[in-house]
Design a protein around this motif. Structure first.
Motif, mmCIF file in Angstrom:
data_model
loop_
_atom_site.group_PDB
_atom_site.id
_atom_site.type_symbol
_atom_site.label_atom_id
_atom_site.label_comp_id
_atom_site.label_asym_id
_atom_site.label_seq_id
_atom_site.Cartn_x
_atom_site.Cartn_y
_atom_site.Cartn_z
ATOM 1 N N SER A 219 13.050 5.902 100.909
ATOM 2 C CA SER A 219 12.821 6.235 99.461
ATOM 3 C C SER A 219 12.205 4.955 98.740
ATOM 4 C CB SER A 219 13.837 6.490 98.820
ATOM 5 O OG SER A 219 14.901 7.597 99.442
ATOM 6 N N SER A 220 12.169 3.832 99.270
ATOM 7 C CA SER A 220 11.575 2.682 98.581
ATOM 8 C C SER A 220 10.080 2.802 99.135
ATOM 9 C CB SER A 220 12.226 1.307 99.133
ATOM 10 O OG SER A 220 13.488 1.307 98.851
ATOM 11 N N LEU A 221 9.867 3.160 100.147
ATOM 12 C CA LEU A 221 8.276 3.148 100.391
ATOM 13 C C LEU A 221 7.742 4.393 99.879
ATOM 14 C CD1 LEU A 221 8.795 2.941 104.429
ATOM 15 C CD2 LEU A 221 7.911 1.295 102.716
ATOM 16 N N TYR A 222 8.583 5.389 99.514
ATOM 17 C CA TYR A 222 7.825 6.496 98.854
ATOM 18 C C TYR A 222 7.487 6.184 97.290
ATOM 19 C CZ TYR A 222 7.650 10.832 95.970
ATOM 20 O OH TYR A 222 7.374 11.872 94.988
ATOM 21 N N SER B 29 20.344 18.412 105.325
ATOM 22 C CA SER B 29 20.007 19.735 105.475
ATOM 23 C C SER B 29 18.474 20.178 105.224
ATOM 24 C CB SER B 29 20.761 20.764 104.857
ATOM 25 O OG SER B 29 22.116 20.457 105.206
ATOM 26 N N LEU B 30 17.877 19.689 104.256
ATOM 27 C CA LEU B 30 16.507 19.796 103.949
ATOM 28 C C LEU B 30 15.560 18.886 104.860
ATOM 29 C CD1 LEU B 30 16.627 19.774 99.897
ATOM 30 C CD2 LEU B 30 15.930 21.715 101.415
ATOM 31 N N ALA B 31 16.094 17.865 105.142
ATOM 32 C CA ALA B 31 15.227 16.972 105.987
ATOM 33 C C ALA B 31 15.213 17.680 107.272
ATOM 34 C CB ALA B 31 15.813 15.435 106.135
ATOM 35 N N CYS B 32 16.193 18.094 107.921
ATOM 36 C CA CYS B 32 16.237 18.711 109.005
ATOM 37 C C CYS B 32 15.129 19.876 109.141
ATOM 38 C CB CYS B 32 17.726 19.286 109.451
ATOM 39 S SG CYS B 32 18.740 18.158 109.982
ATOM 40 N N ILE B 33 15.167 20.750 108.253
ATOM 41 C CA ILE B 33 14.281 21.771 108.034
ATOM 42 C C ILE B 33 13.024 21.419 107.988
ATOM 43 C CG2 ILE B 33 13.564 23.623 106.639
ATOM 44 C CD1 ILE B 33 15.952 24.513 107.935
ATOM 45 N N TYR B 34 12.425 20.404 107.271
ATOM 46 C CA TYR B 34 11.194 19.930 107.196
ATOM 47 C C TYR B 34 10.869 19.207 108.475
ATOM 48 C CZ TYR B 34 11.112 20.904 102.170
ATOM 49 O OH TYR B 34 10.856 21.682 101.167
ATOM 50 N N ILE C 254 10.964 12.696 103.380
ATOM 51 C CA ILE C 254 11.125 11.414 102.622
ATOM 52 C C ILE C 254 11.568 11.925 101.189
ATOM 53 C CG2 ILE C 254 9.965 9.214 101.823
ATOM 54 C CD1 ILE C 254 8.043 9.404 104.199
ATOM 55 N N ILE C 255 10.885 12.960 100.423
ATOM 56 C CA ILE C 255 11.335 13.344 99.138
ATOM 57 C C ILE C 255 12.708 13.903 99.218
ATOM 58 C CG2 ILE C 255 11.019 14.850 97.601
ATOM 59 C CD1 ILE C 255 7.727 14.526 98.077
ATOM 60 N N SER C 256 13.014 14.396 100.477
ATOM 61 C CA SER C 256 14.538 14.927 100.281
ATOM 62 C C SER C 256 15.356 13.988 100.456
ATOM 63 C CB SER C 256 14.744 15.720 101.698
ATOM 64 O OG SER C 256 13.864 16.868 101.688
ATOM 65 N N MET C 257 15.216 12.894 101.243
ATOM 66 C CA MET C 257 15.851 11.576 101.108
ATOM 67 C C MET C 257 15.735 10.653 99.544
ATOM 68 S SD MET C 257 14.573 9.805 104.778
ATOM 69 C CE MET C 257 15.076 10.611 106.113
ATOM 70 N N TYR C 258 14.884 11.051 99.054
ATOM 71 C CA TYR C 258 14.466 10.242 97.613
ATOM 72 C C TYR C 258 15.295 11.136 96.642
ATOM 73 C CZ TYR C 258 12.480 9.006 93.104
ATOM 74 O OH TYR C 258 12.218 8.662 91.771
ATOM 75 N N LEU C 259 15.378 12.426 96.735
ATOM 76 C CA LEU C 259 16.043 12.996 95.608
ATOM 77 C C LEU C 259 17.660 12.633 95.843
ATOM 78 C CD1 LEU C 259 14.430 16.625 95.848
ATOM 79 C CD2 LEU C 259 14.330 15.010 94.007
ATOM 80 N N ALA C 260 18.251 12.517 97.140
ATOM 81 C CA ALA C 260 19.513 11.987 97.084
ATOM 82 C C ALA C 260 19.821 10.791 96.528
ATOM 83 C CB ALA C 260 19.976 12.189 98.404
ATOM 84 N N MET C 261 18.723 9.834 96.647
ATOM 85 C CA MET C 261 19.000 8.413 96.051
ATOM 86 C C MET C 261 18.988 8.550 94.660
ATOM 87 S SD MET C 261 19.399 6.421 98.726
ATOM 88 C CE MET C 261 20.527 7.760 99.025
ATOM 89 N N MET C 262 17.937 9.302 94.011
ATOM 90 C CA MET C 262 17.956 9.603 92.538
ATOM 91 C C MET C 262 19.152 10.016 91.885
ATOM 92 S SD MET C 262 14.721 11.470 90.573
ATOM 93 C CE MET C 262 15.506 13.244 91.120
ATOM 94 N N ILE C 263 19.835 11.081 92.681
ATOM 95 C CA ILE C 263 21.005 11.643 91.954
ATOM 96 C C ILE C 263 22.162 10.817 92.210
ATOM 97 C CG2 ILE C 263 22.494 13.569 92.526
ATOM 98 C CD1 ILE C 263 20.263 15.245 93.433
ATOM 99 N N THR C 264 22.272 9.953 93.266
ATOM 100 C CA THR C 264 23.500 9.281 93.458
ATOM 101 C C THR C 264 23.270 7.787 92.913
ATOM 102 O OG1 THR C 264 22.873 8.790 95.560
ATOM 103 C CG2 THR C 264 24.252 10.503 95.269
#
Length: 431
Positions: free
Chosen positions: A154-157, A94-99, A368-378
């Protein structure tokens, strides 16, 4: 009529709240309005994902009371299977779509891009909620693919984050050295304490890594060797900007990444509890990196503006030398004309950031950060996407490999910054 009044009231409330928050930031930290806008997006991202984690880990028991309103589709397994861990991916999406929408709007430039970027905050939050609710009807198979995309970006970030942190460590050391050379009292002692503290923290964590991960000591040993090698190279003085503060900071960063990687290994006895430490430290590191990015790009923008003004002055001087300068006609302006002229200049200055790709790049980074936060949490997509309980955190081979690569990459990048001036002396002399 009523709808128009309600819309105006919502926009007014959002605008008033943002104005108050911006005034507080400006008075307390001296930030510019452009910096405040970027901080607002980072704050929104953090708060939204924080609420998602809170819901995921602490109030899942209430899901069953509202399943009839959520209406998870059969493709997701029905019941509340579209929530749980998959809820993190849905909020990230959802965040990625907004951005993405904001990035697209920035391509229009001018006042339209400015109004969209700086205003409509209540509407933006409403859209996030709306997209999240809509995503509940998207099958989990879609988000299984989304997780794979998140892992790549997220790896690239993280690689980008490594470069930022090494630059931060260099800036910290250079700033303190400059203050010491200016004769500021106590800076010498502060530099010694900082160097000792960073190395002590790094080696303490290395020792505990040996104790906690006795079955995987080869990884810890390689990390320790890299820390020793980069410190020895730094002491050779190839890079005059190198210091023990920088080396100690990089060593501490590598030690944490090593711990984070090994705690993701399936045989680690305390993997489930390690996620709390990883999320807190990871979030802090992410906020530091984003803050650096905001103020670093602000300084770069100011330099570009000064360069443009300098070119303009040179062109005017050249016209004067050639005798081609047109003598201005002195006209006495009325008060209203002066006000209009001042407003036009102010508007031109406000729209200047929207004539470049500055905010386009910023919103791409926020995707990309929105994707990274999901990876960090899970833990990089380790739990099954239909997992529901707060014990859903699982060890992950993917997380283990990525974090080890990032750990050693940070050491290699730092070593490169130390030896590059020796390998390419002409290039660094010119700079």
């Amino acid at each position: 009529m009523c709808l128009s009044i309600a819309t105006d009231a919502i926009c007014c409330a959002g605008s008033s709240f943002c104005s108050i928050a911006c005034c507080c930031c400006q008075n307390m930290f001296g930030t510019s309005f452009k910096e405040q806008i970027k901080i607002a997006y980072i704050f929104m991202n953090t708060i939204v994902m924080g609420i998602t984690v809170l819901v995921l880990y602490y109030i899942q028991s209430s899901y069953s009371n509202y399943v009839k309103y959520i209406g998870c589709p059969i493709q997701t397994g029905g019941s509340d299977y579209c929530l749980g861990v998959s809820g993190v991916y849905r909020m990230s999406f959802s965040l990625a779509c907004i951005y993405f929408v904001l990035m697209f709007c920035m391509l229009f430039r001018g006042r339209f891009a400015k109004e969209i970027n700086e205003g409509l905050w209540i509407i933006k939050i409403g859209l996030i909620i709306g997209i999240f609710y809509t995503s509940l009807y998207i099958p989990n198979s879609f988000f299984e693919t989304y997780v794979e995309i998140c892992i790549v970006f997220s790896s690239l970030y993280l690689l980008f984050q490594i470069v930022m942190f090494i630059d931060i460590f260099y800036m910290w050391a250079e700033n303190w050295v400059a203050q010491y050379q200016q004769g500021i009292e106590g800076m010498g002692l502060a530099m010694v304490i900082a160097s000792i503290s960073t190395f002590a923290g790094a080696f303490t964590l290395i020792v505990y890594n040996y104790i906690w991960f006795s079955s995987n000591q080869i990884i810890v040993t390689i990390t320790l060797i890299m820390i020793a090698v980069m410190t020895i190279i730094q002491l050779q003085g190839y890079n005059q900007s190198g210091s023990l503060i920088t080396s100690g900071s990089v060593a501490l960063y590598m030690s944490f990444q090593c711990y984070s990687a090994l705690s993701s290994w399936p045989n680690f006895y305390d993997s489930k509890n390690a996620i709390i430490t990883q999320m807190i430290v990871g979030l802090l590191l992410n906020l530091i990196a984003l803050t650096y990015m905001i103020f670093a790009t602000q300084d770069h923008s100011q330099q570009q503006l000064q360069l443009l003004e300098s070119k303009k002055d040179k062109q005017q001087d050249k016209q004067q030398l050639n005798g081609t300068e047109v003598q201005p006609i002195e006209i006495e302006l009325t008060y209203d004309q002066k006000i209009r002229e001042a407003r036009a200049l102010l508007e031109k200055d406000e729209l200047l950031p929207y004539q470049s790709n500055q905010y386009v790049v910023f919103h791409i980074l926020m995707i990309i950060i929105s994707m990274y936060l999901a990876m960090m949490i899970t833990n990089w997509g380790a739990p099954n996407i239909t997992a529901q309980t707060k014990d859903a955190y699982q060890p992950s081979n993917i997380s283990y490999v990525i974090k080890i690569i990032m750990c050693w990459s940070s050491g290699l990048v730092y070593i490169w910054t130390l030896v590059a001036p020796r390998l390419f002396p002409d290039r660094f002399t010119q700079q």
